[in-house]
Design a protein around this motif. Structure first.
Motif: not given
Length: 305
Positions: A4-6, A299-304, A16-22, A95-99
């Protein structure tokens, strides 16, 4: 294993320390459920964790996100009241910022199929914090005067609406011009800009010199210190944050002057009282469905992104 993506923070720092990872999709343990996350609320606590200033211990790396809404896709052992396919909202440890996200089944609330999942994700932290400050700790009554600092923020807007619905008079404060619009629209009696003079004098003027019955503070530092002077004899001050800085170390002395009481509320401690937790959950969900409580999603934002 399925991935999943998180949104992961490996160490405290800037955006900049927030990274979208698998990451591996977690598996629910005993008493847990696995939720496919449709929405996750954004809270000041997430910012504090990212910056490394959250007042409670945070282990890094951490996947941000404390409140979610989505669909149950799997359940662990000893879970009989929930099943795959149901829509739920719930508080999570992280853990909520994830699929996908694992949650305690005992904290999850079933969301009606026709109810907005965005709204359902916007209340577990802010809405329940507001509810328990007013009803569990503050014991609000019709006719009370309530001072709400940062009343234009997420928790402040919930507090304002709940207090007005209970028949209380709300005096809010904001630090930015324009943020008074929503609180006033939700029924606040007055909103004071902290940059426009002494808020204590203005509160005392509005309450005929008596002070408010209850003050809600999320700023800390000198604002919290001054707030005691705006609260009546035998009144109560509840603090939930330190956006301005850590409180100065004189709270006992401040309480003594007018025999006031002080509470530093952490929503996680309410979890130890299941009946209180479910009562608050149901109250807020019913209010949202009834339409008199607005989660105020800006506002809403896409995880990516």
């Amino acid at each position: 294993m399925a991935m999943m993506r998180a949104a992961v923070v490996s160490e405290p720092g800037g955006l900049e320390n927030i990274k979208i990872e698998d990451l591996d999709i977690p598996q629910p343990g005993p008493g847990q459920i696995l939720v496919q996350v449709h929405y996750c609320g954004c809270n000041w606590a997430d910012t504090q964790m990212r910056e490394g200033i959250y007042p409670h211990p945070t282990n890094y790396p951490v996947t941000l996100g404390l409140e979610i809404a989505g669909e149950v896709v799997d359940v662990g052992s000893h879970v009989s009241h929930l099943k795959p396919g149901q829509q739920v909202s719930t508080l999570v440890e992280n853990g909520g910022y994830a699929n996908f996200c694992v949650a305690d089944a005992g904290l999850a609330t079933v969301v009606p199929a026709d109810f907005s999942l965005a709204s359902a994700a916007a209340y577990p932290v802010q809405g329940l914090t507001a509810y328990h400050m007013l009803y569990t700790v503050g014991r609000i009554s019709a006719g009370d005067w309530v001072l709400v600092h940062a009343c234009g923020g997420g928790v402040g807007l919930f507090v304002t609406q709940l207090a007005v619905q209970a028949g209380a008079n709300v005096i809010g404060t904001v630090g930015t011009a324009g943020k008074e619009k929503n609180p006033l629209a939700y029924g606040a009696t007055s909103v004071i800009n902290l940059k426009d003079g002494d808020f204590v004098e203005q509160v005392l003027d509005l309450t005929q010199g008596q002070g408010v019955d209850l003050a809600i503070d999320s700023l800390g530092a000198t604002t919290l210190d001054k707030t005691f002077s705006a609260v009546r004899m035998l009144g109560h001050v509840i603090n939930i944050g330190e956006a301005e800085g850590n409180p100065i170390e004189n709270i006992r002395q401040r309480c003594l002057v007018r025999s006031q009481t002080f509470t530093r509320l952490h929503l996680g401690h309410v979890i130890d009282f299941p009946e209180l937790w479910q009562k608050g959950n149901q109250f807020i969900l019913d209010a949202l469905q009834a339409g008199w409580l607005n989660p105020t999603i800006v506002e809403t934002f896409d995880l990516e992104n």
